[in-house]
Write a protein that holds these residues in place. Sequence first.
Motif, PDB file in Angstrom:
ATOM      1  N   GLN A 165       0.823  -1.213   0.000  1.00 49.33           N
ATOM      2  CA  GLN A 165       0.000   0.000   0.000  1.00 49.33           C
ATOM      3  C   GLN A 165       0.854   1.260   0.000  1.00 49.33           C
ATOM      4  O   GLN A 165       0.460   2.296   0.535  1.00 49.33           O
ATOM      5  N   TYR A 166       2.026   1.188  -0.636  1.00 52.47           N
ATOM      6  CA  TYR A 166       2.925   2.343  -0.668  1.00 52.47           C
ATOM      7  C   TYR A 166       2.308   3.507  -1.448  1.00 52.47           C
ATOM      8  O   TYR A 166       1.520   3.324  -2.365  1.00 52.47           O
ATOM      9  N   GLY A 167       2.687   4.708  -1.044  1.00 55.58           N
ATOM     10  CA  GLY A 167       2.327   5.900  -1.798  1.00 55.58           C
ATOM     11  C   GLY A 167       0.894   6.360  -1.628  1.00 55.58           C
ATOM     12  O   GLY A 167       0.209   6.011  -0.668  1.00 55.58           O
ATOM     13  N   ILE A 168       0.457   7.143  -2.580  1.00 56.52           N
ATOM     14  CA  ILE A 168      -0.870   7.772  -2.532  1.00 56.52           C
ATOM     15  C   ILE A 168      -1.954   6.838  -3.050  1.00 56.52           C
ATOM     16  O   ILE A 168      -2.939   6.541  -2.371  1.00 56.52           O
ATOM     17  N   PHE A 169      -1.766   6.355  -4.262  1.00 53.46           N
ATOM     18  CA  PHE A 169      -2.864   5.734  -4.995  1.00 53.46           C
ATOM     19  C   PHE A 169      -3.186   4.313  -4.541  1.00 53.46           C
ATOM     20  O   PHE A 169      -4.298   3.832  -4.758  1.00 53.46           O
ATOM     21  N   ASN A 170      -2.226   3.655  -3.902  1.00 60.12           N
ATOM     22  CA  ASN A 170      -2.509   2.320  -3.353  1.00 60.12           C
ATOM     23  C   ASN A 170      -3.321   2.384  -2.065  1.00 60.12           C
ATOM     24  O   ASN A 170      -3.771   1.350  -1.568  1.00 60.12           O
ATOM     25  N   LYS A 171      -3.483   3.586  -1.513  1.00 59.05           N
ATOM     26  CA  LYS A 171      -4.255   3.735  -0.270  1.00 59.05           C
ATOM     27  C   LYS A 171      -5.695   4.138  -0.519  1.00 59.05           C
ATOM     28  O   LYS A 171      -6.506   4.174   0.412  1.00 59.05           O
ATOM     29  N   LEU A 172      -6.015   4.464  -1.739  1.00 58.69           N
ATOM     30  CA  LEU A 172      -7.359   4.946  -2.032  1.00 58.69           C
ATOM     31  C   LEU A 172      -8.384   3.839  -1.911  1.00 58.69           C
ATOM     32  O   LEU A 172      -8.113   2.681  -2.231  1.00 58.69           O
ATOM     33  N   GLU A 173      -9.558   4.221  -1.422  1.00 55.68           N
ATOM     34  CA  GLU A 173     -10.683   3.294  -1.458  1.00 55.68           C
ATOM     35  C   GLU A 173     -11.085   3.109  -2.920  1.00 55.68           C
ATOM     36  O   GLU A 173     -10.501   3.719  -3.814  1.00 55.68           O
ATOM     37  N   ASP A 174     -12.067   2.314  -3.196  1.00 56.57           N
ATOM     38  CA  ASP A 174     -12.444   2.025  -4.569  1.00 56.57           C
ATOM     39  C   ASP A 174     -12.954   3.284  -5.264  1.00 56.57           C
ATOM     40  O   ASP A 174     -14.089   3.707  -5.070  1.00 56.57           O
ATOM     41  N   THR A 175     -12.074   3.909  -6.037  1.00 56.79           N
ATOM     42  CA  THR A 175     -12.449   5.129  -6.756  1.00 56.79           C
ATOM     43  C   THR A 175     -13.040   4.816  -8.124  1.00 56.79           C
ATOM     44  O   THR A 175     -13.443   5.724  -8.854  1.00 56.79           O
ATOM     45  N   GLY A 176     -13.048   3.538  -8.491  1.00 52.91           N
ATOM     46  CA  GLY A 176     -13.622   3.149  -9.769  1.00 52.91           C
ATOM     47  C   GLY A 176     -12.695   3.357 -10.944  1.00 52.91           C
ATOM     48  O   GLY A 176     -13.136   3.295 -12.101  1.00 52.91           O
ATOM     49  N   SER A 177     -11.402   3.617 -10.689  1.00 53.69           N
ATOM     50  CA  SER A 177     -10.467   3.819 -11.792  1.00 53.69           C
ATOM     51  C   SER A 177      -9.132   3.152 -11.479  1.00 53.69           C
ATOM     52  O   SER A 177      -8.799   2.904 -10.319  1.00 53.69           O
ATOM     53  N   SER A 178      -8.392   2.865 -12.539  1.00 56.30           N
ATOM     54  CA  SER A 178      -7.047   2.311 -12.411  1.00 56.30           C
ATOM     55  C   SER A 178      -6.039   3.389 -12.787  1.00 56.30           C
ATOM     56  O   SER A 178      -6.248   4.129 -13.755  1.00 56.30           O
ATOM     57  N   GLU A 179      -4.942   3.445 -12.040  1.00 60.40           N
ATOM     58  CA  GLU A 179      -3.939   4.479 -12.291  1.00 60.40           C
ATOM     59  C   GLU A 179      -2.905   4.014 -13.312  1.00 60.40           C
ATOM     60  O   GLU A 179      -2.366   2.912 -13.197  1.00 60.40           O
ATOM     61  N   LEU A 180      -2.651   4.853 -14.288  1.00 60.82           N
ATOM     62  CA  LEU A 180      -1.510   4.689 -15.191  1.00 60.82           C
ATOM     63  C   LEU A 180      -0.584   5.866 -14.900  1.00 60.82           C
ATOM     64  O   LEU A 180      -0.890   7.008 -15.262  1.00 60.82           O
ATOM     65  N   ILE A 181       0.510   5.576 -14.212  1.00 53.48           N
ATOM     66  CA  ILE A 181       1.371   6.631 -13.677  1.00 53.48           C
ATOM     67  C   ILE A 181       2.545   6.897 -14.618  1.00 53.48           C
ATOM     68  O   ILE A 181       3.326   5.992 -14.925  1.00 53.48           O
ATOM     69  N   PHE A 182       2.652   8.141 -15.066  1.00 54.72           N
ATOM     70  CA  PHE A 182       3.754   8.562 -15.926  1.00 54.72           C
ATOM     71  C   PHE A 182       4.675   9.542 -15.203  1.00 54.72           C
ATOM     72  O   PHE A 182       5.512  10.192 -15.834  1.00 54.72           O
ATOM     73  N   GLY A 183       4.514   9.661 -13.891  1.00 54.06           N
ATOM     74  CA  GLY A 183       5.459  10.417 -13.082  1.00 54.06           C
ATOM     75  C   GLY A 183       6.721   9.596 -12.897  1.00 54.06           C
ATOM     76  O   GLY A 183       6.666   8.364 -12.822  1.00 54.06           O
ATOM     77  N   ARG A 184       7.855  10.265 -12.805  1.00 51.94           N
ATOM     78  CA  ARG A 184       9.129   9.580 -12.669  1.00 51.94           C
ATOM     79  C   ARG A 184      10.003  10.282 -11.631  1.00 51.94           C
ATOM     80  O   ARG A 184      10.040  11.521 -11.575  1.00 51.94           O
ATOM     81  N   SER A 185      10.713   9.499 -10.866  1.00 51.90           N
ATOM     82  CA  SER A 185      11.654  10.036  -9.888  1.00 51.90           C
ATOM     83  C   SER A 185      12.708  10.888 -10.583  1.00 51.90           C
ATOM     84  O   SER A 185      13.297  10.472 -11.586  1.00 51.90           O
ATOM     85  N   GLY A 186      12.935  12.091 -10.056  1.00 49.97           N
ATOM     86  CA  GLY A 186      13.964  12.972 -10.602  1.00 49.97           C
ATOM     87  C   GLY A 186      13.537  13.795 -11.799  1.00 49.97           C
ATOM     88  O   GLY A 186      14.324  14.556 -12.338  1.00 49.97           O
ATOM     89  N   TYR A 187      12.276  13.654 -12.242  1.00 50.43           N
ATOM     90  CA  TYR A 187      11.798  14.379 -13.405  1.00 50.43           C
ATOM     91  C   TYR A 187      11.055  15.636 -12.976  1.00 50.43           C
ATOM     92  O   TYR A 187      10.458  15.690 -11.902  1.00 50.43           O
ATOM     93  N   GLY A 188      11.071  16.632 -13.844  1.00 48.03           N
ATOM     94  CA  GLY A 188      10.283  17.831 -13.632  1.00 48.03           C
ATOM     95  C   GLY A 188       8.984  17.753 -14.417  1.00 48.03           C
ATOM     96  O   GLY A 188       8.605  16.697 -14.934  1.00 48.03           O
ATOM     97  N   ASN A 189       8.301  18.885 -14.536  1.00 45.42           N
ATOM     98  CA  ASN A 189       7.018  18.907 -15.228  1.00 45.42           C
ATOM     99  C   ASN A 189       7.159  18.613 -16.717  1.00 45.42           C
ATOM    100  O   ASN A 189       6.290  17.981 -17.317  1.00 45.42           O
TER     101      ASN A 189
END
Length: 367
Positions: A89-113
Amino acid sequence: MSWIKKGFVRDILIIGLISTLLLTIVNFVFVYYSPLFIKVLPSNVLRSMSPCYRTLLHYDKKPLERVNYVFGDSFSEGFGDEFLDGDDQYGIFNKLEDTGSSELIFGRSGYGNIGTLFEFDQCYPLLSTYTSLNTSEIVNYHVTFVFYEGNDLNNNLMEKGREANEIIYKAQFFFPLYEFVYKESRRYIGDIYRKIINTESSSFATITKSLPVSSSGIKLQVYPQSAATELTTTELEDSLTIASSILEEINSRLQESENFMVLYLPAVASSYSFDGEIQVQSYSGSAFFKTTGEFNLQRHQVILDTLRQATNKIGWYICDTTSDILAHTDRGIAVHGPRDWRHFNKIGYGIVANSYEECLRKMQEGS
């Protein structure tokens, strides 16, 4: 004797060709079925592969009928003590209750906007077309941009004008096992080289750290990242302009999104109350940078207000988690550490997840 040598060379060449052919077959099988394999790979293997595969690492394998496209940096990936401990359950999105959506994460460590948008532009078509990730199932989607004020703005200035080689980027995606072998070989040779040339110095300078202590008595174990206090006013304005333009670019690429949200995370120094001078992390090569709790708070407010204005113009909802974080730290509850003091711990990510769910509810109600 020459016949033996020729036969030996021939056998070596045949073995090499067969090994290369087998590795190539396994490589392409891995690429296609990477959504199934990626979570069982050792961390050193994953680090030596294209960052595109990290999207799959964080994918929960739930149906893709409704998707949350997530942009950001290491906080969007959930880095911190939980991740280091292997907590599911690490991080933000693994702690969410059933929001009805699946996360596709394109954030990366060390990256900017800039970097996170590049990751989406490059990785999404590759993952959709050449792996078993069935994006054709997607019916609805929404967008979350995890903005961290600690170093995102510094990274924007470093990424500005930088152009990535798309051919090399695609090659890294299509040949992950070859890249792993190459990087591991280079790392092994480098380790040997460093052992050969390494000499221990008999004298060294001792730096006494004056680590910040919050008003509630929490002693931080590192120089904390601040709200871009080291940037000049011009640099800050330039970087915030970049951030705003990236949000607009995401709008243009994902026009059919149900909603857009910026999840605003305070810097480590903004997550605690400080009085007077504090030493924070420097990005100019210095051991630290001197600022004050008051100036950091001022910078925090400037960044937040600027982004709020920018998001209002393009129809984004901004979810500021700062007050919820401070409500805990002002009571003496640390939201970072005890090992990783640059990312939230389980308490910190739990607070952010609760704030995010509340913001989702308000946004959906049209507040």
